[in-house]
Motif scaffolding. Structure first.
Motif, PDB file in Angstrom:
ATOM      1  N   THR A 149      -2.425 -64.255  10.555  1.00 21.31           N
ATOM      2  CA  THR A 149      -2.476 -62.574  10.971  1.00 21.31           C
ATOM      3  C   THR A 149      -2.609 -62.512  12.187  1.00 21.31           C
ATOM      4  O   THR A 149      -1.986 -63.891  13.571  1.00 21.31           O
ATOM      5  CB  THR A 149      -3.863 -62.720  10.347  1.00 21.31           C
ATOM      6  OG1 THR A 149      -4.566 -61.364  10.480  1.00 21.31           O
ATOM      7  CG2 THR A 149      -5.239 -63.721  11.400  1.00 21.31           C
ATOM      8  N   ASP A 150      -3.312 -61.364  13.133  1.00 23.18           N
ATOM      9  CA  ASP A 150      -3.562 -61.158  14.107  1.00 23.18           C
ATOM     10  C   ASP A 150      -4.969 -60.990  14.422  1.00 23.18           C
ATOM     11  O   ASP A 150      -5.826 -61.444  14.259  1.00 23.18           O
ATOM     12  CB  ASP A 150      -2.866 -60.098  14.508  1.00 23.18           C
ATOM     13  CG  ASP A 150      -3.222 -58.371  13.577  1.00 23.18           C
ATOM     14  OD1 ASP A 150      -4.235 -58.381  14.150  1.00 23.18           O
ATOM     15  OD2 ASP A 150      -3.277 -58.345  12.872  1.00 23.18           O
ATOM     16  N   VAL A 151      -4.674 -61.529  15.847  1.00 26.33           N
ATOM     17  CA  VAL A 151      -7.122 -61.513  16.478  1.00 26.33           C
ATOM     18  C   VAL A 151      -7.806 -60.663  15.821  1.00 26.33           C
ATOM     19  O   VAL A 151      -9.023 -61.023  15.479  1.00 26.33           O
ATOM     20  CB  VAL A 151      -6.717 -61.866  18.116  1.00 26.33           C
ATOM     21  CG1 VAL A 151      -7.904 -61.649  18.060  1.00 26.33           C
ATOM     22  CG2 VAL A 151      -5.510 -63.356  18.103  1.00 26.33           C
ATOM     23  N   ARG A 152      -6.825 -59.165  16.090  1.00 23.78           N
ATOM     24  CA  ARG A 152      -8.023 -57.929  15.873  1.00 23.78           C
ATOM     25  C   ARG A 152      -8.057 -58.495  14.782  1.00 23.78           C
ATOM     26  O   ARG A 152      -9.555 -57.450  13.926  1.00 23.78           O
ATOM     27  CB  ARG A 152      -7.188 -56.693  16.495  1.00 23.78           C
ATOM     28  CG  ARG A 152      -8.002 -55.844  15.908  1.00 23.78           C
ATOM     29  CD  ARG A 152      -7.215 -54.292  16.820  1.00 23.78           C
ATOM     30  NE  ARG A 152      -7.422 -54.312  18.022  1.00 23.78           N
ATOM     31  CZ  ARG A 152      -6.314 -53.589  18.648  1.00 23.78           C
ATOM     32  NH1 ARG A 152      -6.510 -52.585  17.992  1.00 23.78           N
ATOM     33  NH2 ARG A 152      -6.161 -53.286  19.871  1.00 23.78           N
ATOM     34  N   SER A 153      -6.843 -58.372  13.878  1.00 26.09           N
ATOM     35  CA  SER A 153      -7.542 -58.658  12.186  1.00 26.09           C
ATOM     36  C   SER A 153      -8.498 -59.666  11.360  1.00 26.09           C
ATOM     37  O   SER A 153      -9.564 -59.714  10.633  1.00 26.09           O
ATOM     38  CB  SER A 153      -6.058 -58.697  11.092  1.00 26.09           C
ATOM     39  OG  SER A 153      -5.400 -57.285  11.563  1.00 26.09           O
ATOM     40  N   LEU A 154      -8.540 -60.768  12.425  1.00 24.74           N
ATOM     41  CA  LEU A 154      -9.175 -62.464  12.294  1.00 24.74           C
ATOM     42  C   LEU A 154     -10.843 -61.583  12.856  1.00 24.74           C
ATOM     43  O   LEU A 154     -11.898 -62.100  11.532  1.00 24.74           O
ATOM     44  CB  LEU A 154      -8.297 -63.333  12.443  1.00 24.74           C
ATOM     45  CG  LEU A 154     -10.127 -64.434  13.057  1.00 24.74           C
ATOM     46  CD1 LEU A 154      -9.888 -65.293  11.821  1.00 24.74           C
ATOM     47  CD2 LEU A 154      -9.185 -65.176  13.748  1.00 24.74           C
ATOM     48  N   THR A 155     -11.219 -61.146  13.879  1.00 28.24           N
ATOM     49  CA  THR A 155     -12.242 -60.975  14.450  1.00 28.24           C
ATOM     50  C   THR A 155     -12.734 -59.562  13.187  1.00 28.24           C
ATOM     51  O   THR A 155     -14.200 -59.775  13.252  1.00 28.24           O
ATOM     52  CB  THR A 155     -11.932 -60.388  15.728  1.00 28.24           C
ATOM     53  OG1 THR A 155     -11.276 -59.448  16.140  1.00 28.24           O
ATOM     54  CG2 THR A 155     -11.536 -61.821  16.193  1.00 28.24           C
ATOM     55  N   LYS A 156     -12.067 -59.031  12.986  1.00 27.61           N
ATOM     56  CA  LYS A 156     -12.572 -57.525  11.766  1.00 27.61           C
ATOM     57  C   LYS A 156     -13.146 -58.180  10.617  1.00 27.61           C
ATOM     58  O   LYS A 156     -14.267 -57.921   9.967  1.00 27.61           O
ATOM     59  CB  LYS A 156     -11.863 -56.062  12.103  1.00 27.61           C
ATOM     60  CG  LYS A 156     -11.996 -55.544  10.525  1.00 27.61           C
ATOM     61  CD  LYS A 156     -10.312 -54.845  10.722  1.00 27.61           C
ATOM     62  CE  LYS A 156     -11.536 -53.332   9.833  1.00 27.61           C
ATOM     63  NZ  LYS A 156     -10.479 -52.317   9.672  1.00 27.61           N
ATOM     64  N   TRP A 157     -12.764 -59.531  10.145  1.00 27.55           N
ATOM     65  CA  TRP A 157     -12.601 -59.951   9.103  1.00 27.55           C
ATOM     66  C   TRP A 157     -13.655 -60.517   8.988  1.00 27.55           C
ATOM     67  O   TRP A 157     -15.246 -60.837   8.595  1.00 27.55           O
ATOM     68  CB  TRP A 157     -11.341 -60.466   8.741  1.00 27.55           C
ATOM     69  CG  TRP A 157     -11.972 -61.129   7.966  1.00 27.55           C
ATOM     70  CD1 TRP A 157     -12.358 -61.400   6.055  1.00 27.55           C
ATOM     71  CD2 TRP A 157     -11.976 -62.414   6.865  1.00 27.55           C
ATOM     72  NE1 TRP A 157     -12.491 -62.330   5.591  1.00 27.55           N
ATOM     73  CE2 TRP A 157     -12.128 -63.470   6.091  1.00 27.55           C
ATOM     74  CE3 TRP A 157     -11.998 -63.564   7.909  1.00 27.55           C
ATOM     75  CZ2 TRP A 157     -12.343 -64.984   6.027  1.00 27.55           C
ATOM     76  CZ3 TRP A 157     -12.236 -65.030   7.810  1.00 27.55           C
ATOM     77  CH2 TRP A 157     -12.688 -65.274   6.564  1.00 27.55           C
ATOM     78  N   LEU A 158     -13.882 -61.646  10.305  1.00 28.59           N
ATOM     79  CA  LEU A 158     -15.165 -62.504  10.602  1.00 28.59           C
ATOM     80  C   LEU A 158     -16.651 -61.905  10.830  1.00 28.59           C
ATOM     81  O   LEU A 158     -17.943 -61.566  10.505  1.00 28.59           O
ATOM     82  CB  LEU A 158     -14.989 -63.070  12.040  1.00 28.59           C
ATOM     83  CG  LEU A 158     -14.250 -64.073  11.694  1.00 28.59           C
ATOM     84  CD1 LEU A 158     -13.707 -64.773  13.513  1.00 28.59           C
ATOM     85  CD2 LEU A 158     -14.575 -65.621  11.108  1.00 28.59           C
ATOM     86  N   VAL A 159     -16.531 -60.403  11.062  1.00 25.87           N
ATOM     87  CA  VAL A 159     -17.493 -59.130  11.751  1.00 25.87           C
ATOM     88  C   VAL A 159     -18.362 -59.068   9.805  1.00 25.87           C
ATOM     89  O   VAL A 159     -19.273 -58.373   9.679  1.00 25.87           O
ATOM     90  CB  VAL A 159     -17.805 -58.262  12.575  1.00 25.87           C
ATOM     91  CG1 VAL A 159     -17.990 -56.988  11.447  1.00 25.87           C
ATOM     92  CG2 VAL A 159     -16.987 -58.620  13.815  1.00 25.87           C
ATOM     93  N   GLU A 160     -16.952 -58.625   9.379  1.00 24.45           N
ATOM     94  CA  GLU A 160     -16.800 -57.863   8.182  1.00 24.45           C
ATOM     95  C   GLU A 160     -17.780 -59.086   6.827  1.00 24.45           C
ATOM     96  O   GLU A 160     -18.848 -58.519   6.018  1.00 24.45           O
ATOM     97  CB  GLU A 160     -15.571 -57.689   7.254  1.00 24.45           C
ATOM     98  CG  GLU A 160     -15.388 -56.920   7.990  1.00 24.45           C
ATOM     99  CD  GLU A 160     -13.755 -56.471   7.521  1.00 24.45           C
ATOM    100  OE1 GLU A 160     -12.937 -57.028   6.422  1.00 24.45           O
ATOM    101  OE2 GLU A 160     -13.091 -55.198   7.242  1.00 24.45           O
TER     102      GLU A 160
END
Length: 249
Positions: A174-185
């Protein structure tokens, strides 16, 4: 292992670093620091078990040898270093087994001699050996669990044993933005806005305290900013949660 002038065991942290499978001193020094904190929080004086020292290593430096920082550890201190190590490393699990057995042997040696002429004495002795055997079985189970995981994420770790978010995102395809967004979720990261208005989501303190993530202050183009890194333990956790979440989807 060395003996001091009183005939008591002393361990070199540099020797333990090799025995416990740590390639870089900086990584292992962090393990020693955690062990020192654990000893101190248990009510003992860390200085009694972790003495600063110097060690000369060969094959380094201009003249083929170089003095480096080291610690002289008691067996108690060395045991806590093993406890603070990465339990997925088989070398660490083996060290835990060794020190657990040696500690139990010392406890038995210091115990008052049991009167084995009585049924009560025989029972007490048997109970001591059962306790030692159970401890050994437990630590050997840890070793068996650790072996398949050891080195699993080495290709994604830098010299400090850490994995950047870009590398972690690549691992998950995946990409960093999607990863960190998911980690926030999933509430592993907290949403945070940097001074220049961008998003720089960071791991929550609980996940840093548990050794899954590390936050470092870095500088680029005159800007100071925090950067998150995952440890091998953190990668394990993230990959498990990612697989669970995407399997459910």
């Amino acid at each position: 292992m060395l003996l001091d002038i009183n005939g008591e065991e002393r361990w070199s942290a540099r020797d333990l670093q090799i025995l416990m499978g740590y390639e870089h001193w900086r990584q292992f020094d962090a393990v020693v620091q955690r062990a020192m904190a654990a000893v101190e929080s248990s009510g003992f004086d860390e200085r009694d078990h972790f003495a600063g020292a110097r060690k000369v290593i060969t094959g380094a430096g201009r003249w083929g040898s170089q003095p480096v920082a080291d610690y002289r550890l008691t067996r108690f201190g060395a045991y806590h270093v093993a406890l603070a190590g990465d339990s997925r490393k088989p070398e660490v699990a083996a060290a835990k087994t060794y020190f657990a057995v040696k500690t139990r042997e010392a406890e038995l040696a210091q115990s008052p001699a049991l009167d084995v002429s009585s049924p009560e004495g025989v029972l007490a002795l048997a109970q001591q050996y059962v306790a030692a055997a159970q401890e050994l079985v437990t630590t050997k189970k840890e070793l068996a669990i650790a072996a398949p995981k050891a080195g699993k994420w080495d290709a994604f770790l830098n010299a400090d044993g850490l994995c950047g978010m870009t590398e972690l995102a690549d691992l998950l395809h995946t990409d960093v933005r999607s990863l960190t967004k998911w980690l926030v979720e999933i509430d592993m990261f907290r949403k945070q806005t940097s001074r220049n208005g961008g998003n720089r989501n960071m791991p929550r303190k609980a996940y840093q305290d548990s050794g899954q993530f590390v936050v470092k202050q870095e500088t680029k183009n005159g800007w100071n900013f925090p950067t998150a890194y995952a440890t091998a333990k953190g990668i394990d956790r993230v990959v498990d949660l990612w697989d669970q979440g995407h399997a459910a989807a």
